[in-house]
Design a protein around this motif. Structure first.
Motif, PDB file in Angstrom:
ATOM      1  N   GLU A 424       0.803  -1.223   0.000  1.00 50.21           N
ATOM      2  CA  GLU A 424       0.000   0.000   0.000  1.00 50.21           C
ATOM      3  C   GLU A 424       0.836   1.275   0.000  1.00 50.21           C
ATOM      4  O   GLU A 424       0.301   2.382  -0.099  1.00 50.21           O
ATOM      5  N   ARG A 433      -6.175   3.976  -5.409  1.00 45.01           N
ATOM      6  CA  ARG A 433      -7.276   3.985  -4.456  1.00 45.01           C
ATOM      7  C   ARG A 433      -8.006   5.333  -4.480  1.00 45.01           C
ATOM      8  O   ARG A 433      -9.239   5.379  -4.405  1.00 45.01           O
ATOM      9  N   GLU A 452      -5.897  -5.347  -6.771  1.00 48.61           N
ATOM     10  CA  GLU A 452      -4.579  -4.996  -6.234  1.00 48.61           C
ATOM     11  C   GLU A 452      -3.659  -6.210  -6.325  1.00 48.61           C
ATOM     12  O   GLU A 452      -3.893  -7.233  -5.678  1.00 48.61           O
ATOM     13  N   TRP A 495      -6.184  -9.046  -5.369  1.00 48.81           N
ATOM     14  CA  TRP A 495      -7.189  -8.941  -4.313  1.00 48.81           C
ATOM     15  C   TRP A 495      -8.104  -7.754  -4.582  1.00 48.81           C
ATOM     16  O   TRP A 495      -7.658  -6.715  -5.070  1.00 48.81           O
ATOM     17  N   HIS A 497     -11.146  -5.390  -2.499  1.00 52.45           N
ATOM     18  CA  HIS A 497     -11.653  -5.097  -1.158  1.00 52.45           C
ATOM     19  C   HIS A 497     -13.144  -4.844  -1.255  1.00 52.45           C
ATOM     20  O   HIS A 497     -13.594  -3.963  -1.987  1.00 52.45           O
ATOM     21  N   GLN A 514     -13.321  -6.357   3.733  1.00 55.31           N
ATOM     22  CA  GLN A 514     -12.598  -7.614   3.611  1.00 55.31           C
ATOM     23  C   GLN A 514     -11.904  -7.722   2.264  1.00 55.31           C
ATOM     24  O   GLN A 514     -12.360  -7.174   1.258  1.00 55.31           O
ATOM     25  N   SER A 515     -10.761  -8.416   2.252  1.00 56.95           N
ATOM     26  CA  SER A 515     -10.029  -8.669   1.019  1.00 56.95           C
ATOM     27  C   SER A 515     -10.434 -10.025   0.469  1.00 56.95           C
ATOM     28  O   SER A 515     -10.463 -11.016   1.208  1.00 56.95           O
ATOM     29  N   LYS A 517      -9.767 -12.819  -2.708  1.00 57.88           N
ATOM     30  CA  LYS A 517      -8.916 -13.215  -3.839  1.00 57.88           C
ATOM     31  C   LYS A 517      -9.726 -13.142  -5.122  1.00 57.88           C
ATOM     32  O   LYS A 517     -10.876 -13.595  -5.170  1.00 57.88           O
TER      33      LYS A 517
END
Length: 673
Positions: A424, A433, A452, A495, A497, A514-515, A517
């Motif tokens: 990040e 973002r 990401e 990922w 979010h 939450q992340s 996949k």
């Protein structure tokens, strides 16, 4: 489309037209002498995840003795049911056959394999993005002509929404005359025939392409790539080490370490094919009676295409009063600009005249149309996000994302692919973002997915070696940094979010969600290549402007555009296509280039102004028109710096950023064991 290749063997290739004074090596005696095989090339193309991959052979057999070197021409397609089309052309008996192998047919017709003087093997891999019916390349017509094509047709030749570009082009090429020179073309036209020549047809195509085409009747193989090199096509010119003529969208892994001595003039085994149209005509030498294939380069025949290639701008050096008026207008427009949703389309053959709309409005309209052409969705797409954006959150990618939102039905998701080598903390992760928030404010009903993709350079040993084979013949650390970042980003594996509300996952952008996949299934990837070259986005543009004023800036931008095929696009196309995605470049649309060239240079960029304002000035105005006010003032950041791969690479390969700078790491060649 996906990838193409051809192997021409068993014939002496005459390169004297391209390289005066060159010595043509003799033909190889056997496949065992070759440095790598057909299967090696197939394996490289298979990695791209095509929907289909096929090959066809053309065999020229010395059987008929004649003053013009008559030969049997046998086209053999592997793995298909047997069919035959017999016809005569001048003194040549031409027979098109299909079978598992050419051997049974040769024996049946009393032909000796040892006397098959020339063999051309065509390979085509297809990632089908247009057309409702599945196709398998190479494409064969009833006259024995063979096409392998990697490209899209966005103009010049009509292709309906559910037609396939390659199939349409095959039909058009099949109607071309047999002329191989402009003199013959002129004579052909004067005789009253309506046929066009192959160079005439290819010069009309708008869009990225690379192709190889066998014209059976004239025993001529045509090949080339579009005027800007938006699709990769590598060439190996015959050498004493490997006398074959080879063309391929990507190099096999086995060819990466063949050594400096293998190439033409001391270069690597492969080189980027210079943009243009080429032909290889197979005949018999008047000197020794042996089969020889002469290579020629042909001129583009569309005058407007020449204007874009020459990249000349009518207004480069402003008068003081012109510059002052322009700056006053620019300052006033910063307050007056408001989002524009015009659907007007520029005339296909010309510019929008400046008095009709502001320059930034003209560029916006043309850019929107370029994005629309590249993202029109065929009925074959169902469900998943069909188009993704290579996304840093910077000016160029934000414009592409906003325009894609304009052009794509709201039922489709849009994937924004962002890669970081510092999680990040990377500048591009931070701006991506922020960019997502701005896009969601503009289009809250769209389902945006910021994917990401995090990477650790120290854990990418095998991946790095593979990307090095994709870069070939590019070989600097800068190429590797950019190539690896593009390759990882275009994989789409990362990922997203999301915040769960009831039974629905809502794409979210705060730290508490939450992340999940996620892997993007989009096959089309919009890329911002060409924006910096055309709108003065690089630091060296500011340096040239400071040292050489407007003329120096113009010459540097022109140089960038005329070498973009060699420095950028072939490399980028190979790295992105390896993940089963097709890169599309709206900023390099022919109409966009023509529109930008139609305005004075000081309307495009004003490098007396600070960074984030004067550089890429016209695109900053476009962003304002789209309502992207935060993105409109962002400074330029190249992907290798924004993702921080350059920093990690410098530390890994040179010990520190300082040591890398002292060693000119950007231009330093990769050290191979």
């Amino acid at each position: 489309m996906c990838g193409i290749a051809v192997i021409v063997s068993g014939v002496r290739i005459d390169l004297s037209s391209l390289f005066p004074g060159s010595i043509t090596p003799s033909a190889p005696q056997s496949e065992q002498e070759s440095l790598f095989s057909l299967e090696d090339i197939k394996e490289a193309l298979k990695r791209r995840g095509p929907d289909s991959l096929g090959s066809k052979k053309v065999i020229l057999h010395s059987k008929i003795a004649s003053s013009v070197g008559g030969q049997y021409v046998l086209s053999c397609a592997q793995g298909e049911e047997a069919t035959r089309n017999d016809f005569l052309c001048n003194t040549n008996a031409c027979q098109c056959i299909t079978s598992e192998s050419e051997e049974p047919y040769l024996l049946k017709n009393g032909l000796d394999k040892a006397k098959c003087v020339t063999e051309l093997c065509f390979i085509g891999a297809t990632l089908q993005l247009r057309g409702v019916n599945p196709i398998v390349q190479p494409l064969l017509d009833t006259f024995g002509n063979i096409l392998v094509y990697n490209g899209e047709i966005f103009g010049g030749i009509y292709v309906s929404i559910d037609s396939n570009d390659g199939e349409v082009l095959k039909e058009s090429l099949g109607k071309c005359c047999l002329c191989s020179s402009h003199e013959h073309t002129k004579a052909c036209r004067e005789s009253g025939k309506e046929e066009t020549s192959v160079p005439d047809l290819l010069s009309t195509i708008k869009g990225p392409w690379a192709l190889i085409y066998w014209q059976a009747w004239s025993r001529t193989m045509w090949f080339g790539r579009d005027a800007f090199g938006r699709r990769s096509l590598l060439v190996h010119w015959p050498t004493s080490k490997d006398p074959r003529l080879l063309l391929s969208s990507v190099s096999p892994r086995s060819s990466i370490d063949l050594g400096e001595e293998c190439g033409q003039g001391g270069s690597n085994f492969w080189e980027e094919l210079p943009c243009g149209i080429y032909s290889v005509s197979v005949g018999v030498s008047k000197l020794d009676g042996n089969t020889v294939a002469e290579v020629k380069r042909h001129e583009w025949t569309d005058p407007m295409l020449y204007e874009l290639i020459n990249w000349e701008r009518t207004s480069v050096q402003p008068k003081p009063e012109e510059l002052n008026v322009s700056r006053m207008k620019f300052c006033s427009r910063q307050h007056d600009l408001h989002p524009v949703n015009s659907t007007a389309v520029p005339h296909e053959l010309g510019l929008i005249e400046a008095p009709v709309v502001l320059p930034s409005e003209a560029v916006l309209i043309t850019l929107r149309e370029a994005v629309k052409r590249r993202t029109t969705i065929s009925t074959m797409f169902k469900g998943h996000a069909p188009v993704a954006v290579l996304f840093s959150g910077g000016l160029d990618s934000m414009i592409l994302a906003a325009l894609l939102d304009n052009c794509l039905d709201l039922k489709y998701e849009i994937d924004l692919l962002n890669v970081s080598f510092d999680k990040e903390l990377a500048p591009d992760r931070i701006s991506s973002r922020a960019g997502l928030k701005e896009l969601k404010r503009l289009s809250p009903l769209r389902r945006w997915k910021l994917v990401e993709i995090d990477a650790d350079l120290s854990n990418l040993t095998l991946e790095t070696k593979h990307v090095m084979s994709l870069l070939n013949p590019a070989k600097t650390y800068m190429d590797l940094n950019i190539g690896l970042a593009l390759w990882l980003a275009s994989s789409g594996s990362g990922w997203v979010h999301e915040e769960r509300i009831g039974n629905v996952n809502i794409n979210y952008d705060n730290e508490n969600c939450q992340s999940i996949k996620y892997k993007s299934e989009a096959r089309i990837l919009l890329v911002g290549s060409g924006a910096d070259e055309q709108c003065a986005g690089y630091g060296r543009h500011r340096t040239k402007f400071r040292n050489g004023s407007w003329i120096g800036l113009h010459e540097e931008m022109k140089l960038d555009m005329q070498r973009i095929w060699k420095r950028n696009l072939g490399r980028d196309d190979r790295c992105i296509a390896d993940n089963g995605k097709e890169a599309r470049f709206p900023f390099l649309d022919e109409d966009v280039i023509r529109t930008l060239l139609g305005f004075p240079l000081w309307e495009i960029a004003d490098l007396d102004q600070p960074s984030g304002k004067g550089d890429k000035r016209i695109l900053r105005e476009v962003a304002q028109l789209l309502g992207l006010h935060e993105a409109a003032v962002l400074p330029k950041r190249a992907i290798q710096f924004g993702s921080r791969i350059a920093r990690e690479s410098n530390r890994k390969n040179f010990g520190s950023n300082r040591a890398a700078n002292l060693a000119s790491a950007g231009s330093a060649e990769i050290s191979r064991p």
